[in-house]
Design an enzyme around this catalytic site. Structure first.
Site, PDB file in Angstrom:
ATOM      1  N   ASN A 181      -5.597   3.655  10.911  1.00 14.96           N
ATOM      2  CA  ASN A 181      -4.862   2.597  11.381  1.00 14.96           C
ATOM      3  C   ASN A 181      -4.790   2.512  13.063  1.00 14.96           C
ATOM      4  O   ASN A 181      -4.346   1.715  13.579  1.00 14.96           O
ATOM      5  CB  ASN A 181      -3.655   2.292  10.744  1.00 14.96           C
ATOM      6  CG  ASN A 181      -2.807   3.828  10.439  1.00 14.96           C
ATOM      7  OD1 ASN A 181      -3.473   4.531   9.958  1.00 14.96           O
ATOM      8  ND2 ASN A 181      -1.653   3.651  10.864  1.00 14.96           N
ATOM      9  N   CYS A 235       4.381   1.973  11.889  1.00 16.31           N
ATOM     10  CA  CYS A 235       5.194   2.820  10.813  1.00 16.31           C
ATOM     11  C   CYS A 235       5.471   3.956  11.351  1.00 16.31           C
ATOM     12  O   CYS A 235       6.215   5.049  10.801  1.00 16.31           O
ATOM     13  CB  CYS A 235       4.174   2.936   9.527  1.00 16.31           C
ATOM     14  SG  CYS A 235       3.660   1.593   8.832  1.00 16.31           S
ATOM     15  N   ALA A 286       0.788  -1.141  -0.206  1.00 13.70           N
ATOM     16  CA  ALA A 286       0.049  -0.093  -0.114  1.00 13.70           C
ATOM     17  C   ALA A 286       1.010   1.189  -0.192  1.00 13.70           C
ATOM     18  O   ALA A 286       0.458   2.449  -0.537  1.00 13.70           O
ATOM     19  CB  ALA A 286      -0.988   0.134   1.268  1.00 13.70           C
TER      20      ALA A 286
HETATM   21  N1  PMP Z   1      -1.946   2.762   4.705  1.00 17.34           N
HETATM   22  C1  PMP Z   1      -2.226   2.390   5.914  1.00 17.34           C
HETATM   23  C2  PMP Z   1      -3.563   3.105   6.440  1.00 17.34           C
HETATM   24  C3  PMP Z   1      -1.898   1.383   6.695  1.00 17.34           C
HETATM   25  O1  PMP Z   1      -2.328   1.025   7.982  1.00 17.34           O
HETATM   26  C4  PMP Z   1      -0.756   0.971   6.248  1.00 17.34           C
HETATM   27  C5  PMP Z   1       0.167  -0.032   7.165  1.00 17.34           C
HETATM   28  N2  PMP Z   1       0.404   0.042   8.317  1.00 17.34           N
HETATM   29  C6  PMP Z   1      -0.046   1.211   4.879  1.00 17.34           C
HETATM   30  C7  PMP Z   1      -0.832   2.127   4.349  1.00 17.34           C
HETATM   31  C8  PMP Z   1       1.179   0.892   4.280  1.00 17.34           C
HETATM   32  O2  PMP Z   1       0.881  -0.341   3.965  1.00 17.34           O
HETATM   33  P1  PMP Z   1       2.294  -1.524   3.385  1.00 17.34           P
HETATM   34  O3  PMP Z   1       2.446  -2.084   4.705  1.00 17.34           O
HETATM   35  O4  PMP Z   1       1.393  -2.434   2.722  1.00 17.34           O
HETATM   36  O5  PMP Z   1       3.193  -0.561   2.733  1.00 17.34           O
END
Ligand code: PMP
Length: 382
Positions: free
Chosen positions: A150, A330, A70
């Site tokens: 998230n 993150c 994502a």
């Molecule tokens: N957008 C949201 C709302 C997320 O929660 C996350 C993952 N924490 C991401 C993007 C990024 O996803 P990915 O780990 O697949 O890069």
């Protein structure tokens, strides 16, 4: 280990890993190769997976492109629209509580001369339509608002926001990051007029390292133009070059198929477990405060504050047996900007926890967690 950090990632469903297995082993063909069976087989399963993702979203398979995650999908849409349409305008709107893969991309675009408006959210973390209306300018080219947050689980009314934008300002693109909501709430793109949507397999019992991007087709089936992030062999209709990760795509396809088939059952299981968790927490901690929207929320995500309790000390003391978090994986080492944006002060942020549930849990595991959590808090007070 009782795993209660499913907003960070979910365990892989055994059906998903079983479906992937042949494509990690004997079926190693490159779907872009021609004529021979190994390549044709790979191409066929990639298209089947694309069909499953499209069915989950109620869109056409040709509107789905595969990415690595994502984060990539978000980067691709924001940079891709900004770069392709820079002569039409250099203004982008997003919200203050987006995932870092949106916020950091916006920061990068600012360094290139784009102007970004970061919308305030209300006390629950929702973007209000009036706030969005007030930010739209003549030179706005893109709006990016997440579907579900998230950290606090709050859902935005993407249907209302996107409908307004497409009806009143049809030239402005609308993107939504739906990474956290798929498989947990209905996402029907035949009713929600967004132009772009990002998703990731590992938040819905699929593998890590695979995501997708929805790109809505124009009238008469015309492609929406956007500058690619990766240039090369023109896979994915030229939107995203690079040899397709067939085993991961098969995994995403299976996860999407299961998410669609079991949506109601999954949703109701998460809601029941959540109710159980919330009532046990309320019983044990009379001064607890829940963060995020009480109803318009992602099932199974519970964010709460227990005043005076240091979240890191508790999480560490539980780490051998329970996995919970202070917020986003993150944004490690940073106090939560999401909680800050909905009005919590630094002390409250440091006393906040996120518990996110999955389909493999049951009441007894949730109860075990509540008992251990209470014990950990008591030990800390002594
Ligand atoms: N957008 C949201 C709302 C997320 O929660 C996350 C993952 N924490 C991401 C993007 C990024 O996803 P990915 O780990 O697949 O890069």
């Amino acid at each position: 280990m009782i795993y209660l950090d499913n907003s960070a990632t979910t365990p892989i469903d055994p059906e998903v890993s079983k479906a992937m297995w042949p494509y990690l082993n004997e079926e190693y063909g490159n779907p872009s190769s021609k004529y021979y069976t190994l390549a044709e087989n790979a191409k066929k399963v990639v298209e089947e997976a694309r069909g499953h993702v499209a069915s989950l979203l109620s869109c056409q398979p040709s509107e789905i492109i595969f990415t690595s995650c994502a984060t990539e999908s978000n980067n691709f849409v924001l940079k891709g629209v900004a770069h392709y349409y820079k002569n039409k305008g250099k203004h982008i709107i997003t919200s203050k509580i987006e995932h870092k893969s949106i916020l950091e991309t916006c920061k990068f675009l600012e360094s290139e001369g784009f102007e970004i408006t970061y919308l305030d959210v209300d006390q629950y973390g929702q973007v209000q339509l009036e706030t969005l209306k007030g930010a739209i300018r003549e030179d706005t080219i893109l709006i990016s608002i997440m579907w579900g947050n998230n950290e606090i689980g709050t859902l935005n009314n993407i249907q209302e926001l996107a409908k307004y934008v497409k009806q009143q300002h049809s030239h402005i693109f609308f993107h939504t990051d739906a990474t956290q909501v798929l498989g947990k709430i209905e996402v029907d793109l035949s009713k929600v007029p967004v132009d772009f949507l990002s998703l990731s397999a590992h938040k819905m019992y699929g593998p890590k390292g695979i995501g997708a991007c929805f790109i809505r087709k124009r009238e008469l089936g015309l492609r929406t133009k956007i500058t690619p992030l990766l240039h090369g062999g023109s896979q994915e209709d030229g939107y995203r070059s690079g040899t397709l990760s067939v085993h991961n795509i098969v995994g995403l396809g299976k996860a999407a198929e299961m998410a669609r088939l079991h949506l109601k059952e999954h949703q109701s299981k998460l809601l029941k477990l959540e109710k159980h968790l919330v009532s046990a927490l309320k019983e044990n901690f009379p001064n607890i405060k829940f963060n995020g929207h009480p109803e318009q929320k992602i099932p199974g995500v519970v964010n709460f504050t227990i005043p005076g309790i240091n979240n890191e000390l508790i999480i560490r003391s539980l780490k051998e047996k329970f996995a919970i978090s202070t917020g986003s994986a993150c944004s490690i080492n940073e106090p939560s900007y999401v909680l800050n944006s909905i009005g919590l002060n630094t002390l409250e942020v440091k006393s906040s926890f996120r518990v996110s549930l999955n389909k493999y849990l049951d009441y007894s595991k949730v109860s075990d967690f509540c008992i251990a959590f209470k014990e950990a808090v008591r030990n800390l007070m002594i």
